[in-house]
Scaffold this active site. Structure first.
Site, PDB file in Angstrom:
ATOM      1  N   GLU A 243       0.839  -1.194   0.000  1.00 14.08           N
ATOM      2  CA  GLU A 243       0.000   0.000   0.000  1.00 14.08           C
ATOM      3  C   GLU A 243       0.879   1.251   0.000  1.00 14.08           C
ATOM      4  O   GLU A 243       2.032   1.198   0.442  1.00 14.08           O
ATOM      5  CB  GLU A 243      -0.889   0.032   1.257  1.00 14.08           C
ATOM      6  CG  GLU A 243      -1.836  -1.135   1.388  1.00 14.08           C
ATOM      7  CD  GLU A 243      -2.602  -1.132   2.699  1.00 14.08           C
ATOM      8  OE1 GLU A 243      -3.514  -1.951   2.832  1.00 14.08           O
ATOM      9  OE2 GLU A 243      -2.275  -0.301   3.593  1.00 14.08           O
ATOM     10  N   LYS A 245       2.383   4.779   1.347  1.00 16.34           N
ATOM     11  CA  LYS A 245       2.577   5.392   2.668  1.00 16.34           C
ATOM     12  C   LYS A 245       2.413   6.898   2.515  1.00 16.34           C
ATOM     13  O   LYS A 245       3.218   7.554   1.864  1.00 16.34           O
ATOM     14  CB  LYS A 245       3.955   5.063   3.232  1.00 16.34           C
ATOM     15  CG  LYS A 245       4.099   5.546   4.676  1.00 16.34           C
ATOM     16  CD  LYS A 245       5.400   5.154   5.299  1.00 16.34           C
ATOM     17  CE  LYS A 245       5.375   5.404   6.799  1.00 16.34           C
ATOM     18  NZ  LYS A 245       4.813   6.705   7.197  1.00 16.34           N
ATOM     19  N   ARG A 250      -2.174  10.158  10.830  1.00 19.13           N
ATOM     20  CA  ARG A 250      -2.803   8.855  11.011  1.00 19.13           C
ATOM     21  C   ARG A 250      -4.010   9.038  11.925  1.00 19.13           C
ATOM     22  O   ARG A 250      -3.905   9.649  12.987  1.00 19.13           O
ATOM     23  CB  ARG A 250      -1.825   7.852  11.610  1.00 19.13           C
ATOM     24  CG  ARG A 250      -2.418   6.447  11.680  1.00 19.13           C
ATOM     25  CD  ARG A 250      -1.373   5.417  11.857  1.00 19.13           C
ATOM     26  NE  ARG A 250      -1.946   4.099  12.099  1.00 19.13           N
ATOM     27  CZ  ARG A 250      -1.223   3.037  12.429  1.00 19.13           C
ATOM     28  NH1 ARG A 250       0.092   3.141  12.543  1.00 19.13           N
ATOM     29  NH2 ARG A 250      -1.804   1.870  12.628  1.00 19.13           N
ATOM     30  N   ARG A 265      -2.612   9.475  16.273  1.00 18.83           N
ATOM     31  CA  ARG A 265      -1.719   8.355  16.566  1.00 18.83           C
ATOM     32  C   ARG A 265      -1.402   8.256  18.057  1.00 18.83           C
ATOM     33  O   ARG A 265      -1.279   7.168  18.603  1.00 18.83           O
ATOM     34  CB  ARG A 265      -0.431   8.505  15.746  1.00 18.83           C
ATOM     35  CG  ARG A 265       0.628   7.484  16.110  1.00 18.83           C
ATOM     36  CD  ARG A 265       1.792   7.548  15.162  1.00 18.83           C
ATOM     37  NE  ARG A 265       2.960   6.914  15.757  1.00 18.83           N
ATOM     38  CZ  ARG A 265       3.961   6.411  15.071  1.00 18.83           C
ATOM     39  NH1 ARG A 265       3.938   6.448  13.759  1.00 18.83           N
ATOM     40  NH2 ARG A 265       4.992   5.872  15.670  1.00 18.83           N
ATOM     41  N   GLU A 295      -5.136   7.434   6.815  1.00 20.39           N
ATOM     42  CA  GLU A 295      -4.236   8.586   6.830  1.00 20.39           C
ATOM     43  C   GLU A 295      -4.957   9.761   6.193  1.00 20.39           C
ATOM     44  O   GLU A 295      -5.444   9.665   5.059  1.00 20.39           O
ATOM     45  CB  GLU A 295      -2.964   8.258   6.041  1.00 20.39           C
ATOM     46  CG  GLU A 295      -1.813   9.186   6.303  1.00 20.39           C
ATOM     47  CD  GLU A 295      -0.945   8.772   7.477  1.00 20.39           C
ATOM     48  OE1 GLU A 295      -0.032   9.543   7.828  1.00 20.39           O
ATOM     49  OE2 GLU A 295      -1.171   7.683   8.044  1.00 20.39           O
ATOM     50  N   PHE A 335      -7.132   2.320   5.465  1.00 19.70           N
ATOM     51  CA  PHE A 335      -6.369   1.105   5.163  1.00 19.70           C
ATOM     52  C   PHE A 335      -6.713  -0.067   6.078  1.00 19.70           C
ATOM     53  O   PHE A 335      -6.208  -1.169   5.872  1.00 19.70           O
ATOM     54  CB  PHE A 335      -4.860   1.371   5.186  1.00 19.70           C
ATOM     55  CG  PHE A 335      -4.332   1.987   6.447  1.00 19.70           C
ATOM     56  CD1 PHE A 335      -4.254   1.263   7.623  1.00 19.70           C
ATOM     57  CD2 PHE A 335      -3.892   3.306   6.447  1.00 19.70           C
ATOM     58  CE1 PHE A 335      -3.759   1.823   8.784  1.00 19.70           C
ATOM     59  CE2 PHE A 335      -3.392   3.889   7.611  1.00 19.70           C
ATOM     60  CZ  PHE A 335      -3.322   3.136   8.780  1.00 19.70           C
ATOM     61  N   ARG A 410       4.718  -3.225  17.468  1.00 19.07           N
ATOM     62  CA  ARG A 410       5.530  -2.975  16.270  1.00 19.07           C
ATOM     63  C   ARG A 410       6.221  -4.285  15.905  1.00 19.07           C
ATOM     64  O   ARG A 410       7.006  -4.816  16.693  1.00 19.07           O
ATOM     65  CB  ARG A 410       6.577  -1.891  16.538  1.00 19.07           C
ATOM     66  CG  ARG A 410       7.375  -1.495  15.289  1.00 19.07           C
ATOM     67  CD  ARG A 410       8.549  -0.583  15.641  1.00 19.07           C
ATOM     68  NE  ARG A 410       8.138   0.674  16.230  1.00 19.07           N
ATOM     69  CZ  ARG A 410       7.737   1.739  15.534  1.00 19.07           C
ATOM     70  NH1 ARG A 410       7.681   1.683  14.213  1.00 19.07           N
ATOM     71  NH2 ARG A 410       7.388   2.856  16.159  1.00 19.07           N
ATOM     72  N   LYS A 416       7.585  -0.895   6.522  1.00 23.45           N
ATOM     73  CA  LYS A 416       7.585   0.340   5.731  1.00 23.45           C
ATOM     74  C   LYS A 416       8.910   0.513   5.008  1.00 23.45           C
ATOM     75  O   LYS A 416       9.977   0.163   5.522  1.00 23.45           O
ATOM     76  CB  LYS A 416       7.283   1.552   6.610  1.00 23.45           C
ATOM     77  CG  LYS A 416       8.274   1.799   7.735  1.00 23.45           C
ATOM     78  CD  LYS A 416       7.822   2.970   8.600  1.00 23.45           C
ATOM     79  CE  LYS A 416       8.749   3.187   9.787  1.00 23.45           C
ATOM     80  NZ  LYS A 416       8.318   4.285  10.657  1.00 23.45           N
TER      81      LYS A 416
END
Length: 582
Positions: A243, A245, A250, A265, A295, A335, A410, A416
């Site tokens: 996708e 970025k 966000r 975020r 986003e 997303f 994470r 990314k």
């Protein structure tokens, strides 16, 4: 429990810099409290009367607190102001002047009155706040009053992070940290540690397991690891979704019937800033209750081109909102979907959630599902990446097809890849400002000339230094840095900071800045990743990009683990470059 007893625990926590000792003090405190007290104590540890995402503030300046103190202590406000200038801490003035050794209130009574103070508004509310605070000061022990005024002024700053509190909650029940994963899971999907603790105290581990995603309680956002090459994506994920970025805000959007809340975020409620998005959500998800992520990015309606983040960030304001809506309209690229019509769908694989998102949204001009491709071909991924860069985007995000949504985690389920620049690290670093150095030479007039910044050690719940930075900001930005940092300056190093460097001014670890650097090097003066040889890791030739990132909090900063991963990736790239040149 009496508030004076809680204040004694605050004092013990304040005096230690050792994480384990801090955790043991908290565990001992938690063992002594019941289900009605635990939630309130968790909030008070954070200097609040509600979870962070609720905009409940005390709204009392130092001047108003001094009025309340003068009223309660029966000391002229002029005398209090004079002594305050000498000691710099209103809490210490309570110790000096209070005669309340025999008095006290319970934690619950104190909390409830603080909650009333925070919720007072309208005509006469200022006097009412002062009177209620004076009542509390006059009803608590001197030590209790000391911590009370620090809470009201937002200056408690015990240095206790959420990981330490979660460890202590587990330790209080089973004398080890084995229940931490269950506590953390519940916290990650509610963002309310007070609520989680209350459920835990009421129903034990089984009650914790039953906590579900709920509209209105923000979910701590899943985060992506980083790589520097397309080939690393394929190596780790194989066939995956790719996708774009975007370089915007966000957002996590919660909709239940006609109520919409938009969280950033770092879980701030920014709903009032984005009335255009609220309207679009009500239209495009009209008959559905949802939690979606996406986003938001500003764009030029005449050309369709996206504006850079420095333009989009101007939408984040409290005033002149309708004017900004016209100047910088937003589009939201959704997303993920985490909740749909009563069903928590975070456990579904990415590919199923994506399908449900596409089915849930109606056509409109504001909210779109991000485009994606599914492939394991590095050339196809590279072409998609270059297309995104050409469109002015940051890069791409690759997603494992069978991965659930892992709140607050994470990992390499998401990866990314951002645009890199010759001579720079392949990605920027999000650092927390820990202190500043007073300016010299030309910058002497600003009173600030460099920043001490760090990254977050999520294993030890500490911030560790990684750079001293004096380049990047404009003169106007240096002035603004001085203004915002002086509002959170401290008398000494915070308990949750590990540093070998002593800045001129320490500050509360609160603000995040984006740093571009040439590379990561070993360093004898920085504590990030410091090993037995005495060497840590530091950013070489660091530069601040822009001003404070208001959409990110200190715990959203780059972690020590990420810095080490970037260092290893940097070494690997150098080896590959050298072999290519043979």
């Amino acid at each position: 429990m009496l508030f004076g007893e809680l204040a004694q625990y605050f004092e013990k926590i304040e005096k230690t810099t050792k994480r384990n000792e801090m955790m043991e003090i908290l565990a001992d405190l938690f063992k002594r409290v019941d289900k009605e007290e635990i939630e309130k104590i968790i909030y008070l540890l954070n200097g609040r009367v509600a979870p962070d995402y609720e905009k409940i503030e005390f709204g009392m300046s130092e001047k108003l607190v001094l009025r309340a103190m003068a009223l309660a202590l029966k000391v002229p406000i002029f005398d209090l102001e004079k002594v305050y200038k000498e000691v710099g801490d209103l809490g210490e003035l309570i110790i000096k002047y209070s005669q309340n050794e025999g008095k006290d209130l319970t934690v619950v009574e104190t909390f409830n009155t603080l909650f009333e103070i925070a919720n007072l508004s309208g005509e006469g509310s200022v006097d009412a706040k002062v009177n209620r605070l004076a009542f509390l000061i006059n009803s608590l022990t001197p030590q209790g009053g000391k911590y009370l005024v620090r809470i009201v002024l937002g200056k408690l700053r015990l240095g206790v992070g959420e990981p330490t509190v979660m460890d202590a909650l587990s330790f209080a029940k089973v004398k080890d940290k084995s229940l931490r994963p269950f506590i953390e899971r519940a916290f990650n999907i509610t963002s309310d540690l007070g609520y989680v603790a209350k459920v835990f105290w009421e129903g034990g581990i089984e009650a914790l397991k039953k906590i579900k995603v709920e509209v209105g309680k923000p979910i701590r956002m899943a985060l992506a690891e980083r790589v520097s090459k397309v080939e690393e994506i394929v190596k780790r994920l194989g066939k995956c979704a790719i996708e774009p970025k975007f370089d915007g805000f966000r957002c996590q959007i919660h909709k239940k019937e006609n109520n919409v809340r938009i969280f950033s975020r770092n879980l701030e409620d920014n709903t009032h800033m984005f009335p255009d998005l609220v309207e679009a959500v009500l239209k495009q998800f009209s008959d559905k209750n949802v939690i979606i992520e996406g986003e938001a990015i500003s764009y030029n309606p005449e050309t369709g081109e996206f504006y850079p983040f420095q333009v989009t960030v101007q939408r984040k304001r409290k005033y002149n909102i309708s004017e900004m809506v016209e100047l910088y309209p937003l589009q939201l690229f959704a997303f993920d979907i985490l909740y749909l019509n009563g069903e928590d769908i975070t456990s579904l694989p990415y590919i199923r959630r994506r399908q449900k998102l596409e089915e849930a949204i109606s056509e409109g001009e504001k909210i779109f599902v991000t485009k994606n491709i599914i492939t394991n071909d590095p050339k196809e991924i590279q072409a998609f990446f270059e297309e995104c860069i050409t469109e002015g985007l940051e890069g791409i995000v690759a997603k494992r097809l069978d991965a659930p949504y892992q709140a607050g985690i994470r990992n390499f389920n998401w990866i990314k890849l951002k645009r890199s620049y010759q001579g720079h690290l392949a990605d920027t670093v999000d650092c927390v400002i820990l202190g500043y150095f007073k300016g010299r030479g030309h910058r002497a007039k600003f009173g600030i000339g460099a920043l001490l910044v760090g990254v977050y050690d999520d294993e030890r719940d500490l911030f560790k230094t990684v750079a001293k930075i004096g380049t990047g900001p404009t003169e106007e930005e240096w002035v603004r840095f001085r203004e915002v940092l002086d509002e959170i300056k401290l008398e000494s190093k915070p308990n949750n900071v590990e540093s070998l460097i002593e800045p001129d001014v320490w500050v509360e670890p609160k603000y995040v800045v984006v740093i571009q650097a040439d590379e990561i090097t070993r360093s004898p003066v920085h504590t990030c990743g410091r090993e037995l040889d005495g060497l840590g890791y530091a950013l070489r030739f660091p530069r601040v990009i822009g001003f404070v990132r208001e959409d990110k909090g200190p715990y959203d900063a780059t972690t020590v683990k990420e810095i080490l991963e970037m260092f290893r990736g940097q070494k690997k790239e150098k080896v590959e470059e050298d072999s290519d040149n043979l």
